[in-house]
Design a protein around this motif. Structure first.
Motif, PDB file in Angstrom:
ATOM      1  N   MET A   1     -20.470  34.357   8.240  1.00 54.78           N
ATOM      2  CA  MET A   1     -20.459  35.796   8.325  1.00 54.78           C
ATOM      3  C   MET A   1     -19.283  36.330   7.522  1.00 54.78           C
ATOM      4  SD  MET A   1     -21.480  36.727  12.190  1.00 54.78           S
ATOM      5  CE  MET A   1     -23.058  36.244  12.811  1.00 54.78           C
ATOM      6  N   ALA A   2     -19.520  37.452   6.894  1.00 54.81           N
ATOM      7  CA  ALA A   2     -18.520  38.014   5.996  1.00 54.81           C
ATOM      8  C   ALA A   2     -17.260  38.472   6.730  1.00 54.81           C
ATOM      9  CB  ALA A   2     -19.119  39.182   5.208  1.00 54.81           C
ATOM     10  N   ASP A   3     -17.418  39.111   7.882  1.00 56.77           N
ATOM     11  CA  ASP A   3     -16.257  39.622   8.602  1.00 56.77           C
ATOM     12  C   ASP A   3     -16.583  39.644  10.081  1.00 56.77           C
ATOM     13  OD1 ASP A   3     -14.922  42.751   9.391  1.00 56.77           O
ATOM     14  OD2 ASP A   3     -13.727  40.976   9.040  1.00 56.77           O
ATOM     15  N   SER A   4     -15.966  38.768  10.842  1.00 50.86           N
ATOM     16  CA  SER A   4     -16.323  38.671  12.254  1.00 50.86           C
ATOM     17  C   SER A   4     -15.428  39.480  13.162  1.00 50.86           C
ATOM     18  CB  SER A   4     -16.315  37.210  12.688  1.00 50.86           C
ATOM     19  OG  SER A   4     -15.017  36.672  12.526  1.00 50.86           O
ATOM     20  N   GLY A   5     -14.358  40.066  12.636  1.00 52.26           N
ATOM     21  CA  GLY A   5     -13.411  40.760  13.490  1.00 52.26           C
ATOM     22  C   GLY A   5     -13.781  42.197  13.791  1.00 52.26           C
ATOM     23  N   THR A   6     -13.381  42.640  14.966  1.00 50.95           N
ATOM     24  CA  THR A   6     -13.447  44.062  15.298  1.00 50.95           C
ATOM     25  C   THR A   6     -12.110  44.441  15.911  1.00 50.95           C
ATOM     26  OG1 THR A   6     -14.152  43.971  17.615  1.00 50.95           O
ATOM     27  CG2 THR A   6     -15.887  43.787  15.939  1.00 50.95           C
ATOM     28  N   LYS A   7     -11.898  45.709  16.018  1.00 48.48           N
ATOM     29  CA  LYS A   7     -10.705  46.229  16.675  1.00 48.48           C
ATOM     30  C   LYS A   7     -11.059  46.728  18.076  1.00 48.48           C
ATOM     31  CE  LYS A   7      -8.861  47.523  12.195  1.00 48.48           C
ATOM     32  NZ  LYS A   7      -8.492  48.628  11.305  1.00 48.48           N
ATOM     33  N   GLY A   8     -12.268  46.389  18.532  1.00 44.86           N
ATOM     34  CA  GLY A   8     -12.715  46.764  19.861  1.00 44.86           C
ATOM     35  C   GLY A   8     -13.415  48.107  19.898  1.00 44.86           C
ATOM     36  N   ILE A   9     -13.904  48.434  21.086  1.00 48.41           N
ATOM     37  CA  ILE A   9     -14.528  49.737  21.310  1.00 48.41           C
ATOM     38  C   ILE A   9     -13.418  50.721  21.647  1.00 48.41           C
ATOM     39  CG2 ILE A   9     -16.059  51.075  22.796  1.00 48.41           C
ATOM     40  CD1 ILE A   9     -17.647  48.490  23.272  1.00 48.41           C
ATOM     41  N   LYS A  10     -13.269  51.718  20.792  1.00 55.05           N
ATOM     42  CA  LYS A  10     -12.235  52.722  21.013  1.00 55.05           C
ATOM     43  C   LYS A  10     -12.826  54.123  21.067  1.00 55.05           C
ATOM     44  CE  LYS A  10      -8.659  50.064  18.666  1.00 55.05           C
ATOM     45  NZ  LYS A  10      -7.658  50.064  17.609  1.00 55.05           N
ATOM     46  N   THR A  11     -14.109  54.243  20.738  1.00 53.68           N
ATOM     47  CA  THR A  11     -14.754  55.549  20.689  1.00 53.68           C
ATOM     48  C   THR A  11     -16.091  55.476  21.401  1.00 53.68           C
ATOM     49  OG1 THR A  11     -13.713  56.030  18.564  1.00 53.68           O
ATOM     50  CG2 THR A  11     -15.653  57.338  19.136  1.00 53.68           C
ATOM     51  N   VAL A  12     -16.339  56.427  22.289  1.00 52.11           N
ATOM     52  CA  VAL A  12     -17.633  56.542  22.949  1.00 52.11           C
ATOM     53  C   VAL A  12     -18.060  57.996  22.846  1.00 52.11           C
ATOM     54  CG1 VAL A  12     -18.952  56.260  25.084  1.00 52.11           C
ATOM     55  CG2 VAL A  12     -17.091  54.663  24.550  1.00 52.11           C
ATOM     56  N   LEU A  13     -19.255  58.219  22.299  1.00 50.40           N
ATOM     57  CA  LEU A  13     -19.802  59.564  22.171  1.00 50.40           C
ATOM     58  C   LEU A  13     -20.874  59.778  23.221  1.00 50.40           C
ATOM     59  CD1 LEU A  13     -20.120  59.945  18.294  1.00 50.40           C
ATOM     60  CD2 LEU A  13     -18.160  60.406  19.775  1.00 50.40           C
ATOM     61  N   HIS A  14     -20.862  60.955  23.833  1.00 41.29           N
ATOM     62  CA  HIS A  14     -21.814  61.304  24.880  1.00 41.29           C
ATOM     63  C   HIS A  14     -22.608  62.535  24.455  1.00 41.29           C
ATOM     64  CE1 HIS A  14     -19.889  58.765  28.011  1.00 41.29           C
ATOM     65  NE2 HIS A  14     -18.805  59.008  27.307  1.00 41.29           N
ATOM     66  N   PRO A  15     -23.949  62.459  24.475  1.00 42.10           N
ATOM     67  CA  PRO A  15     -24.733  63.672  24.243  1.00 42.10           C
ATOM     68  C   PRO A  15     -24.649  64.555  25.484  1.00 42.10           C
ATOM     69  CG  PRO A  15     -26.194  61.852  24.775  1.00 42.10           C
ATOM     70  CD  PRO A  15     -24.794  61.289  24.721  1.00 42.10           C
ATOM     71  N   VAL A  16     -24.507  65.855  25.285  1.00 42.14           N
ATOM     72  CA  VAL A  16     -24.411  66.780  26.419  1.00 42.14           C
ATOM     73  C   VAL A  16     -25.320  67.985  26.180  1.00 42.14           C
ATOM     74  CG1 VAL A  16     -22.062  66.055  27.020  1.00 42.14           C
ATOM     75  CG2 VAL A  16     -22.379  67.996  25.482  1.00 42.14           C
ATOM     76  N   ALA A  17     -25.831  68.540  27.275  1.00 37.75           N
ATOM     77  CA  ALA A  17     -26.706  69.710  27.184  1.00 37.75           C
ATOM     78  C   ALA A  17     -25.894  71.003  27.093  1.00 37.75           C
ATOM     79  CB  ALA A  17     -27.649  69.758  28.390  1.00 37.75           C
ATOM     80  N   ASP A  18     -24.810  71.090  27.855  1.00 40.06           N
ATOM     81  CA  ASP A  18     -23.983  72.292  27.886  1.00 40.06           C
ATOM     82  C   ASP A  18     -22.543  71.878  27.582  1.00 40.06           C
ATOM     83  OD1 ASP A  18     -22.175  74.349  28.865  1.00 40.06           O
ATOM     84  OD2 ASP A  18     -23.904  75.225  29.900  1.00 40.06           O
ATOM     85  N   LEU A  19     -22.091  72.180  26.375  1.00 41.76           N
ATOM     86  CA  LEU A  19     -20.789  71.719  25.912  1.00 41.76           C
ATOM     87  C   LEU A  19     -19.643  72.243  26.778  1.00 41.76           C
ATOM     88  CD1 LEU A  19     -19.510  69.959  23.726  1.00 41.76           C
ATOM     89  CD2 LEU A  19     -19.360  71.980  22.281  1.00 41.76           C
ATOM     90  N   GLU A  20     -19.683  73.514  27.160  1.00 45.83           N
ATOM     91  CA  GLU A  20     -18.598  74.082  27.969  1.00 45.83           C
ATOM     92  C   GLU A  20     -18.519  73.433  29.349  1.00 45.83           C
ATOM     93  OE1 GLU A  20     -16.049  76.097  27.050  1.00 45.83           O
ATOM     94  OE2 GLU A  20     -16.892  75.742  25.061  1.00 45.83           O
ATOM     95  N   LYS A  21     -19.657  73.241  29.996  1.00 45.17           N
ATOM     96  CA  LYS A  21     -19.655  72.610  31.316  1.00 45.17           C
ATOM     97  C   LYS A  21     -19.202  71.151  31.214  1.00 45.17           C
ATOM     98  CE  LYS A  21     -23.099  75.559  33.483  1.00 45.17           C
ATOM     99  NZ  LYS A  21     -24.456  75.643  34.029  1.00 45.17           N
ATOM    100  N   ALA A  22     -19.690  70.446  30.191  1.00 42.66           N
ATOM    101  CA  ALA A  22     -19.296  69.048  30.005  1.00 42.66           C
ATOM    102  C   ALA A  22     -17.807  68.945  29.701  1.00 42.66           C
ATOM    103  CB  ALA A  22     -20.120  68.411  28.886  1.00 42.66           C
ATOM    104  N   LYS A  23     -17.287  69.887  28.911  1.00 44.22           N
ATOM    105  CA  LYS A  23     -15.861  69.880  28.582  1.00 44.22           C
ATOM    106  C   LYS A  23     -15.025  69.966  29.852  1.00 44.22           C
ATOM    107  CE  LYS A  23     -14.341  73.408  26.263  1.00 44.22           C
ATOM    108  NZ  LYS A  23     -13.892  74.365  25.234  1.00 44.22           N
ATOM    109  N   ALA A  24     -15.432  70.799  30.798  1.00 43.14           N
ATOM    110  CA  ALA A  24     -14.702  70.933  32.058  1.00 43.14           C
ATOM    111  C   ALA A  24     -14.737  69.619  32.847  1.00 43.14           C
ATOM    112  CB  ALA A  24     -15.287  72.067  32.894  1.00 43.14           C
ATOM    113  N   VAL A  25     -15.891  68.965  32.876  1.00 40.15           N
ATOM    114  CA  VAL A  25     -16.025  67.696  33.605  1.00 40.15           C
ATOM    115  C   VAL A  25     -15.115  66.629  32.998  1.00 40.15           C
ATOM    116  CG1 VAL A  25     -17.594  65.782  34.129  1.00 40.15           C
ATOM    117  CG2 VAL A  25     -18.371  68.149  34.417  1.00 40.15           C
ATOM    118  N   TYR A  26     -15.148  66.490  31.673  1.00 38.68           N
ATOM    119  CA  TYR A  26     -14.360  65.438  31.024  1.00 38.68           C
ATOM    120  C   TYR A  26     -12.869  65.761  31.029  1.00 38.68           C
ATOM    121  CZ  TYR A  26     -18.444  62.763  29.892  1.00 38.68           C
ATOM    122  OH  TYR A  26     -19.575  61.991  30.000  1.00 38.68           O
ATOM    123  N   THR A  27     -12.502  67.042  31.005  1.00 36.46           N
ATOM    124  CA  THR A  27     -11.089  67.410  31.137  1.00 36.46           C
ATOM    125  C   THR A  27     -10.580  66.987  32.509  1.00 36.46           C
ATOM    126  OG1 THR A  27     -11.304  69.262  29.593  1.00 36.46           O
ATOM    127  CG2 THR A  27      -9.442  69.333  31.111  1.00 36.46           C
TER     128      THR A  27
END
Length: 117
Positions: A1-27
């Motif tokens: 394999m050309a490159d087997s290394g990773t720096k790990g999972i550092k980013t997770v994206l979540h789809p949301v229906a209502d951005l303002e309500k979701a922002k309050a939950v994640y805050t």
């Protein structure tokens, strides 16, 4: 394999229906205000991780959270994954700030995100 290394999972994206309500939950969950706060994306940086909220799943049409593996060479890692039978869900694209992203679907239908900074 050309490159087997990773720096790990550092980013997770979540789809949301209502951005303002979701922002309050994640805050409340993360205990920090968003580092990025716009109409098309809200991002939090907490405990060495980046958590992103994407209204309506964004242009990539996410229907569930996607974990993004940080890799030193996205093209090499993509080639490694395709050689195993994974398929391209999102081709490599520049999202700004010298950050490249891509996503593949593994043999079981799981979406694996890749990020190169």
């Amino acid at each position: 394999m050309a490159d087997s290394g990773t720096k790990g999972i550092k980013t997770v994206l979540h789809p949301v229906a209502d951005l303002e309500k979701a922002k309050a939950v994640y805050t409340a969950l993360l205990g920090v205000e968003p580092a990025t706060d716009g109409p098309f994306y809200v991002g939090f940086d907490a405990a060495g991780q980046h958590i992103g909220l994407v209204p309506g799943g964004g242009p990539q049409g996410m229907t569930s959270p996607v974990a993004y593996w940080h890799v030193p060479d996205i093209e090499a890692k993509l080639a490694d994954l395709l050689a195993t039978g994974a398929t391209v869900k999102e081709p490599v694209r520049d999202v700004g700030g010298n950050r490249l992203v891509a996503a593949v679907t593994d043999l079981d239908g799981n979406v694996l995100g890749l990020i190169q900074d």
